[in-house]
Design an enzyme around this catalytic site. Structure first.
Site, PDB file in Angstrom:
ATOM      1  CG  ASP A  60      -1.991  -1.048   1.174  1.00 60.29           C
ATOM      2  OD1 ASP A  60      -2.370  -1.445   0.068  1.00 60.29           O
ATOM      3  OD2 ASP A  60      -2.436  -1.480   2.255  1.00 60.29           O
ATOM      4  CG  PHE A  61       0.371   6.033  -1.433  1.00 64.23           C
ATOM      5  CD1 PHE A  61       1.176   6.305  -2.525  1.00 64.23           C
ATOM      6  CD2 PHE A  61       0.019   7.074  -0.585  1.00 64.23           C
ATOM      7  CE1 PHE A  61       1.636   7.596  -2.767  1.00 64.23           C
ATOM      8  CE2 PHE A  61       0.472   8.365  -0.812  1.00 64.23           C
ATOM      9  CZ  PHE A  61       1.282   8.628  -1.915  1.00 64.23           C
TER      10      PHE A  61
END
Length: 215
Positions: A60-61
Site C-alpha cells: 500500500d501507498f
C-alpha cells in the site's frame, strides 16, 4: 547456407541459460508500487531504472518495506499469487496494548467483510530499530502503542490493517520486513539490490529460479 542453419541452435542454448532477475526494494512511505501515475505521485520509477522489471505483488501507498521485482512474468505471478502461500512478515505498530486474547483471535483468523482470514502467526516484539518515518505517525499521549510481528500467507487488500482493527488495535505504522527467505536487511528506504544467481538458487524454491527461456 549450411553455417546459418547452426546459428539458431547456438542462440537457443544461450537463451535457455538465462536466470530470472529479482530485485529487493525497500519502498518508502508514500510511494506507489507501479512505474507510472497520472496524478504525479512518487512511483518505483523514482528509484529503480532497471528496464523490464515489474513488482511481484503490491504494498500500500501508506505502507513501507520489502517489494520484490522481477523480469520474469511466470515468476512474478508465483511470487504474488496467494495460492503459493509465500509467508510475508510484517512489523506493525498498533495503538493500544495488545492483550493475549487479541493475539489469539489473530492466530485463529478473524472475520472481515470479505470473509474469514486464514490464521496468522503473531507475537509481541520490542520496538524494532527502524528508520524515522516521513511524515511521522500520529500518536495520542494518553494512549500507549506496541509492536507486533505478523506473518500472513494470503494477500487481501489492506489485510493487516483490517485484521488489527478487528481486534481493537488500529495500525499506526506498517513495515513489510520479509517475503519468504528475503528481508530488508541492509536496505535503507529507497534502496534496492539484485539477488545473485547463487542467492536465488540456494535460498529460493528451486522450481522458481531454474534457467528459463525469456519471452
Amino acid at each position: 547456407m549450411q553455417p546459418s542453419a547452426t546459428r539458431p541452435r547456438a542462440t537457443r542454448t544461450a537463451k535457455l541459460s538465462r536466470v530470472a532477475q529479482v530485485l529487493l526494494f525497500n519502498k518508502p512511505y508514500g510511494v506507489l508500487t507501479q512505474f507510472t501515475d497520472r496524478e504525479g505521485r512518487p512511483t518505483l520509477a523514482n528509484f529503480i531504472e532497471v528496464p523490464g522489471v515489474y513488482a511481484a505483488g503490491r504494498l500500500d501507498f501508506d505502507s513501507e518495506g520489502l517489494v520484490l521485482l522481477t523480469d520474469d512474468g511466470a515468476l512474478q505471478h508465483q511470487l504474488s499469487d496467494p495460492r503459493h502461500k509465500w509467508p510475508k512478515t510484517y512489523w506493525v505498530q498498533v495503538e493500544g496494548t495488545a492483550q493475549e486474547t487479541a493475539l489469539d483471535r489473530l492466530r485463529a483468523g478473524v472475520v472481515l467483510r470479505d470473509g474469514p482470514t486464514a490464521p496468522a502467526e503473531v507475537r509481541l516484539m520490542d520496538p524494532p530499530p527502524l528508520w524515522e518515518r516521513t511524515p511521522p505517525i500520529r500518536t495520542r499521549l494518553s494512549i500507549p502503542t506496541c509492536w507486533l510481528e505478523l506473518v500472513l500467507r494470503e494477500g487481501r487488500n489492506r489485510q493487516v490493517r483490517r485484521m488489527t482493527a478487528a481486534v481493537g488495535l488500529p495500525t499506526l505504522r506498517l513495515v513489510r520486513w520479509a517475503i519468504g527467505p528475503w528481508t530488508l536487511e541492509g536496505l535503507a528506504p529507497g534502496q534496492w539490490r539484485a539477488l545473485t544467481a547463487e542467492e536465488a538458487r540456494s535460498r529460493g524454491p528451486r522450481q522458481l529460479f531454474r534457467p528459463r527461456r525469456p519471452c
